[in-house]
Design a protein around this motif. Sequence first.
Motif, short mmCIF file in Angstrom:
data_model
loop_
_atom_site.label_atom_id
_atom_site.label_comp_id
_atom_site.label_asym_id
_atom_site.label_seq_id
_atom_site.Cartn_x
_atom_site.Cartn_y
_atom_site.Cartn_z
N CYS A 58 0.87 -1.18 0.00
CA CYS A 58 0.00 0.00 0.00
C CYS A 58 0.90 1.23 0.00
CB CYS A 58 -0.90 -0.02 1.23
SG CYS A 58 -1.99 1.42 1.32
N CYS A 60 0.34 4.03 1.54
CA CYS A 60 0.23 4.86 2.74
C CYS A 60 1.46 4.67 3.62
CB CYS A 60 -1.06 4.56 3.52
SG CYS A 60 -0.98 3.08 4.54
N CYS A 69 -2.08 -2.48 6.66
CA CYS A 69 -3.04 -1.42 6.98
C CYS A 69 -4.42 -1.86 6.50
CB CYS A 69 -2.63 -0.13 6.29
SG CYS A 69 -2.47 -0.33 4.51
N HIS A 71 -6.31 -0.40 4.37
CA HIS A 71 -6.48 -0.22 2.91
C HIS A 71 -6.11 -1.53 2.22
CE1 HIS A 71 -4.53 3.57 4.55
NE2 HIS A 71 -5.78 3.92 4.37
ZN LIG Z 1 -2.55 1.68 3.56
#
Ligand SMILES: [Zn+2]
Length: 90
Positions: A58, A60, A69, A71
């Motif tokens: 990801c 982020c 995370c 996501h």
């Molecule tokens: Zn993420």
Amino acid sequence: MIQLTSATAIEKAINKARTVKPRVRVNCFGSYTVTNKQTGATYTVTCEKRDGKRFASCTCRAGELGRACFHLAAAVAAHIQLAADKQAAH
Ligand SMILES: [Zn+2]
């Protein structure tokens, strides 16, 4: 990039995803755009298979640090569903 070994490894992230309910948009098989509807933050999650092992990443901050995370969890759930649909179609 984290290796997806089992669902329990990302269980916490899955639970968070169930609470936050981010929007997952499929860019193509293996690439997803995840939007946190509360903050408007958008990240890209990539899922891939290498040597029979599943990996996901990801964009982020947590994802860059190699943490699972929410996501990632949300996108992985969509990816698994998509892969199952693909299987069913053949
Ligand atoms: Zn993420």
